[in-house]
Design an enzyme around this catalytic site. Structure first.
Site, short mmCIF file in Angstrom:
data_model
loop_
_atom_site.label_atom_id
_atom_site.label_comp_id
_atom_site.label_asym_id
_atom_site.label_seq_id
_atom_site.Cartn_x
_atom_site.Cartn_y
_atom_site.Cartn_z
N ILE A 199 -6.42 8.37 -0.91
CA ILE A 199 -6.50 6.93 -1.02
C ILE A 199 -7.38 6.50 0.15
O ILE A 199 -7.13 6.87 1.30
CB ILE A 199 -5.10 6.27 -0.96
CG1 ILE A 199 -5.20 4.74 -1.00
CG2 ILE A 199 -4.30 6.73 0.22
CD1 ILE A 199 -3.85 4.04 -1.08
N SER A 200 -8.46 5.79 -0.11
CA SER A 200 -9.42 5.44 0.92
C SER A 200 -8.78 4.60 2.02
O SER A 200 -7.81 3.88 1.78
CB SER A 200 -10.59 4.66 0.32
OG SER A 200 -11.32 5.45 -0.59
N GLN A 201 -9.35 4.67 3.22
CA GLN A 201 -8.84 3.88 4.32
C GLN A 201 -8.94 2.39 3.96
O GLN A 201 -9.84 1.97 3.22
CB GLN A 201 -9.58 4.18 5.61
CG GLN A 201 -11.00 3.64 5.67
CD GLN A 201 -11.71 4.03 6.95
OE1 GLN A 201 -12.47 4.98 6.98
NE2 GLN A 201 -11.46 3.29 8.02
N PRO A 202 -8.04 1.58 4.47
CA PRO A 202 -8.01 0.16 4.10
C PRO A 202 -9.36 -0.55 4.29
O PRO A 202 -9.76 -1.35 3.42
CB PRO A 202 -6.94 -0.42 5.03
CG PRO A 202 -6.03 0.74 5.30
CD PRO A 202 -6.92 1.94 5.36
N ARG B 218 0.82 -1.22 0.00
CA ARG B 218 0.00 0.00 0.00
C ARG B 218 0.85 1.27 0.00
O ARG B 218 0.46 2.29 -0.58
CB ARG B 218 -0.94 -0.02 1.21
CG ARG B 218 -1.94 1.13 1.27
CD ARG B 218 -2.93 0.91 2.41
NE ARG B 218 -3.59 2.11 2.84
CZ ARG B 218 -4.74 2.58 2.38
NH1 ARG B 218 -5.37 1.92 1.42
NH2 ARG B 218 -5.27 3.69 2.85
#
Length: 203
Positions: free
Chosen positions: A51-54, A25
């Site tokens: 970038i969206s949270q996991p 990531r």
């Protein structure tokens, strides 16, 4: 990240878990932000995007029920991380980004990491990718005021479309649109917060 943030919150799809364990990531954010890449929150990637949270990436990937060989349209390439997860799951990914700098960076990144089953396009994502339709799955990684009709039109039958929708910016509901036997059914999957979906059929 995968054990604590993802599995611990109910994500169980083995393909999603395997993909997120494998993909580095930190490669999808600036070097100065590498230490934040695996935290349980979005990370800025420039141009007002994130970038969206996991967990959100895992949730959307699992909800779409992606199977190897499926054709998946992604609206909002951003860093390319969500597209990489879908590609790692075996999908043929068609991803559209409206911001040139992000598009070029993501395309270069996908090539370097050998995600050759992910094709990138610079365009207004709310118009979809008509030349490659229909798609088995469509995922929109930005929130808009409504479900864009071009995306519904480009959805295969049967098919599933996942998109954040809401009357106000940065506060949406995650909507699943299912198409089967010519019928369209929508299901609310809960509250989410995404950056704005910008384009002819967005904000």
């Amino acid at each position: 990240m995968v054990r604590d943030q993802i599995q611990g919150r109910g994500i169980h799809d083995p393909a999603v878990l395997a993909a997120m364990l494998k993909i580095p990531r930190h490669e999808f954010v600036d070097e100065a932000l590498h230490a934040q890449a695996y935290a349980d929150n979005p990370v800025p990637i420039g141009h007002g995007q994130t970038i969206s949270q996991p967990y959100i990436v895992a949730l959307m990937s699992q909800t779409l029920e992606v199977q190897p060989g499926m054709r998946v349209l992604e609206i909002g390439t951003g860093s390319g991380y969500q597209a990489a997860v879908l590609a790692e799951m075996g999908a043929k990914v068609y991803t559209v980004e409206r911001i040139k700098e992000l598009h070029l960076a993501a395309r270069k990144r996908m090539t370097r990491l050998r995600y050759l089953n992910a094709l990138c396009k610079l365009d207004d994502g709310t118009l979809g990718w008509p030349g490659q339709a229909p798609f088995d799955r469509i995922i929109v990684t930005a929130g808009g005021p409504s479900v864009p009709e071009p995306l519904v039109d480009q959805l295969g039958d049967p098919g599933m479309l996942l998109i954040p929708v809401g009357p106000s910016r940065r506060a949406q509901e995650l909507i699943m649109v299912r198409k089967e036997d010519g019928k369209i059914v929508q299901e609310n999957k809960g509250a989410v917060v995404f950056v704005d979906l910008v384009g002819r059929h967005g904000y």
